[in-house]
Motif scaffolding. Structure first.
Motif, PDB file in Angstrom:
ATOM      1  N   PRO A  44       0.803  -1.222   0.000  1.00  0.00           N
ATOM      2  CA  PRO A  44       0.000   0.000   0.000  1.00  0.00           C
ATOM      3  C   PRO A  44       0.837   1.274   0.000  1.00  0.00           C
ATOM      4  O   PRO A  44       0.317   2.367  -0.256  1.00  0.00           O
ATOM      5  CB  PRO A  44      -0.818  -0.126   1.290  1.00  0.00           C
ATOM      6  N   ASP A  45       2.125   1.131   0.293  1.00  0.00           N
ATOM      7  CA  ASP A  45       3.037   2.282   0.307  1.00  0.00           C
ATOM      8  C   ASP A  45       3.417   2.627  -1.133  1.00  0.00           C
ATOM      9  O   ASP A  45       4.032   1.805  -1.825  1.00  0.00           O
ATOM     10  CB  ASP A  45       4.282   1.922   1.125  1.00  0.00           C
ATOM     11  N   PRO A  46       3.106   3.830  -1.621  1.00  0.00           N
ATOM     12  CA  PRO A  46       3.445   4.183  -3.004  1.00  0.00           C
ATOM     13  C   PRO A  46       4.943   4.269  -3.269  1.00  0.00           C
ATOM     14  O   PRO A  46       5.360   4.286  -4.427  1.00  0.00           O
ATOM     15  CB  PRO A  46       2.773   5.541  -3.188  1.00  0.00           C
ATOM     16  N   GLU A  47       5.730   4.289  -2.197  1.00  0.00           N
ATOM     17  CA  GLU A  47       7.185   4.338  -2.354  1.00  0.00           C
ATOM     18  C   GLU A  47       7.812   2.951  -2.318  1.00  0.00           C
ATOM     19  O   GLU A  47       9.038   2.828  -2.276  1.00  0.00           O
ATOM     20  CB  GLU A  47       7.798   5.225  -1.269  1.00  0.00           C
ATOM     21  N   ILE A  48       6.980   1.918  -2.312  1.00  0.00           N
ATOM     22  CA  ILE A  48       7.470   0.542  -2.416  1.00  0.00           C
ATOM     23  C   ILE A  48       6.843  -0.085  -3.654  1.00  0.00           C
ATOM     24  O   ILE A  48       5.626  -0.259  -3.729  1.00  0.00           O
ATOM     25  CB  ILE A  48       7.114  -0.298  -1.174  1.00  0.00           C
ATOM     26  N   LEU A  49       7.666  -0.408  -4.614  1.00  0.00           N
ATOM     27  CA  LEU A  49       7.226  -1.098  -5.831  1.00  0.00           C
ATOM     28  C   LEU A  49       7.581  -2.567  -5.697  1.00  0.00           C
ATOM     29  O   LEU A  49       8.752  -2.907  -5.479  1.00  0.00           O
ATOM     30  CB  LEU A  49       7.915  -0.502  -7.058  1.00  0.00           C
ATOM     31  N   THR A  50       6.605  -3.446  -5.791  1.00  0.00           N
ATOM     32  CA  THR A  50       6.871  -4.874  -5.695  1.00  0.00           C
ATOM     33  C   THR A  50       6.854  -5.507  -7.082  1.00  0.00           C
ATOM     34  O   THR A  50       6.016  -5.174  -7.915  1.00  0.00           O
ATOM     35  CB  THR A  50       5.856  -5.579  -4.784  1.00  0.00           C
ATOM     36  N   VAL A  51       7.802  -6.414  -7.290  1.00  0.00           N
ATOM     37  CA  VAL A  51       7.941  -7.109  -8.571  1.00  0.00           C
ATOM     38  C   VAL A  51       8.069  -8.600  -8.285  1.00  0.00           C
ATOM     39  O   VAL A  51       9.010  -9.032  -7.623  1.00  0.00           O
ATOM     40  CB  VAL A  51       9.168  -6.618  -9.360  1.00  0.00           C
ATOM     41  N   GLN A  52       7.140  -9.386  -8.782  1.00  0.00           N
ATOM     42  CA  GLN A  52       7.199 -10.832  -8.595  1.00  0.00           C
ATOM     43  C   GLN A  52       8.092 -11.478  -9.654  1.00  0.00           C
ATOM     44  O   GLN A  52       8.125 -11.029 -10.801  1.00  0.00           O
ATOM     45  CB  GLN A  52       5.803 -11.441  -8.673  1.00  0.00           C
ATOM     46  N   GLY A  53       8.789 -12.533  -9.251  1.00  0.00           N
ATOM     47  CA  GLY A  53       9.578 -13.278 -10.224  1.00  0.00           C
ATOM     48  C   GLY A  53      10.692 -14.063  -9.576  1.00  0.00           C
ATOM     49  O   GLY A  53      11.076 -13.804  -8.429  1.00  0.00           O
ATOM     50  N   ASP A  54      11.204 -15.028 -10.287  1.00  0.00           N
ATOM     51  CA  ASP A  54      12.325 -15.869  -9.859  1.00  0.00           C
ATOM     52  C   ASP A  54      13.613 -15.183 -10.268  1.00  0.00           C
ATOM     53  O   ASP A  54      13.885 -15.016 -11.466  1.00  0.00           O
ATOM     54  CB  ASP A  54      12.201 -17.243 -10.516  1.00  0.00           C
ATOM     55  N   ILE A  55      14.421 -14.779  -9.304  1.00  0.00           N
ATOM     56  CA  ILE A  55      15.640 -14.027  -9.605  1.00  0.00           C
ATOM     57  C   ILE A  55      16.621 -14.853 -10.434  1.00  0.00           C
ATOM     58  O   ILE A  55      17.508 -14.292 -11.098  1.00  0.00           O
ATOM     59  CB  ILE A  55      16.300 -13.531  -8.296  1.00  0.00           C
ATOM     60  N   ALA A  56      16.493 -16.169 -10.438  1.00  0.00           N
ATOM     61  CA  ALA A  56      17.373 -17.004 -11.256  1.00  0.00           C
ATOM     62  C   ALA A  56      17.084 -16.852 -12.745  1.00  0.00           C
ATOM     63  O   ALA A  56      17.898 -17.253 -13.582  1.00  0.00           O
ATOM     64  CB  ALA A  56      17.239 -18.471 -10.859  1.00  0.00           C
ATOM     65  N   ASP A  57      15.947 -16.278 -13.076  1.00  0.00           N
ATOM     66  CA  ASP A  57      15.546 -16.050 -14.465  1.00  0.00           C
ATOM     67  C   ASP A  57      16.037 -14.670 -14.904  1.00  0.00           C
ATOM     68  O   ASP A  57      15.695 -13.656 -14.290  1.00  0.00           O
ATOM     69  CB  ASP A  57      14.025 -16.137 -14.564  1.00  0.00           C
ATOM     70  N   ARG A  58      16.832 -14.617 -15.959  1.00  0.00           N
ATOM     71  CA  ARG A  58      17.358 -13.341 -16.439  1.00  0.00           C
ATOM     72  C   ARG A  58      16.245 -12.332 -16.724  1.00  0.00           C
ATOM     73  O   ARG A  58      16.405 -11.131 -16.510  1.00  0.00           O
ATOM     74  CB  ARG A  58      18.188 -13.548 -17.711  1.00  0.00           C
ATOM     75  N   ALA A  59      15.108 -12.827 -17.196  1.00  0.00           N
ATOM     76  CA  ALA A  59      14.001 -11.922 -17.508  1.00  0.00           C
ATOM     77  C   ALA A  59      13.493 -11.223 -16.253  1.00  0.00           C
ATOM     78  O   ALA A  59      13.069 -10.058 -16.306  1.00  0.00           O
ATOM     79  CB  ALA A  59      12.872 -12.690 -18.182  1.00  0.00           C
ATOM     80  N   THR A  60      13.544 -11.908 -15.109  1.00  0.00           N
ATOM     81  CA  THR A  60      13.122 -11.285 -13.855  1.00  0.00           C
ATOM     82  C   THR A  60      14.055 -10.143 -13.485  1.00  0.00           C
ATOM     83  O   THR A  60      13.603  -9.048 -13.110  1.00  0.00           O
ATOM     84  CB  THR A  60      13.086 -12.323 -12.720  1.00  0.00           C
TER      85      THR A  60
END
Length: 236
Positions: A44-60
């Motif tokens: 809910p904090d506009p200063e926190i952007l969340t991004v889902q993904g597996d960090i082992a994947d270059r696309a993430t």
């Protein structure tokens, strides 16, 4: 803080434990935060952007940095906190365990750090922090940990190499080498793990956060492997 002067931190493995603690700490420091993990929920904090993904994947890795730049316009700090620890006898490690640990601990670190540093170079400053393990420096007969030593030891070497490569270009590189910390990952083993530390107890998320905040605000410190391990590095 204006958007022109506000700094931005990217934190991997940010949905719980140490990563979640780091998100809170960087926000208190006045940073906007790009927080990522496989299953992280929106904030809910506009200063926190969340991004889902597996960090082992270059696309993430690429989507994390791209989203951070689109939302906040800069990247000042990257904390490579995401990590996997699997304890097994060396000859019993499976191919899937090997691939999983190297995928997150090394491949994940490599691409997101490349992209973050590319942006930091355009800004003339930046800071990269690796969350590693004292097991990379000091083997313990009570913990079979070759994959941890292989990957976290690699991060120690990379931390120092990055510090030297970018020492005159405004980018610092440090690491925090941990003992066992009380997090959801270690729950159920706290009594056993406490005995591994000379101080006789486990560390807390706040201990790691304090170390990260020190490094963040210490402009003359680079190439440092800061041990937050209850004395493990000294011996037992």
């Amino acid at each position: 803080m204006s958007t022109q002067t506000r700094k931005v931190a990217v934190i991997t493995g940010a949905s719980q434990g140490i990563g979640a603690g780091l998100v809170v700490a960087y926000r208190k420091l006045g940073y906007a935060v790009v927080a990522t993990s496989r299953s992280i929920a929106a904030s809910p904090d506009p200063e926190i952007l969340t991004v889902q993904g597996d960090i082992a994947d270059r696309a993430t890795a690429e989507s994390i940095i791209a989203a951070g730049l689109e939302q906040f316009g800069r990247i000042d700090t990257l904390v490579n906190n995401a990590g996997i620890f699997i304890s097994n006898a060396f000859t019993e490690f499976s191919r899937s365990e090997y691939d999983a640990v190297l995928g997150v601990n090394l491949t994940g670190f490599f691409r997101v750090t490349q992209l973050a540093i590319q942006q930091m170079l355009t800004q003339g400053a930046g800071h990269v922090v690796q969350i590693t393990s004292t097991l990379a420096d000091r083997a313990d007969s009570n913990v079979t940990s070759v994959l941890a030593a292989l990957t976290k030891g690699g991060l120690h070497s990379a931390t120092r190499a990055l510090a030297i490569e970018y020492a005159t270009r405004g980018i610092r590189s440090n690491a925090i080498a941990l003992g066992a910390i009380m997090t959801p990952m270690t729950e159920g083993y706290w009594d056993v793990l406490a005995s591994l530390h000379p101080v006789g107890r486990m560390g807390e998320v706040s201990d790691v956060v304090d170390a990260a905040m020190y490094l963040e605000t210490a402009p003359f410190v680079t190439g440092e492997i800061l041990h937050v391990d209850g004395g493990q590095i000294a011996g037992h």
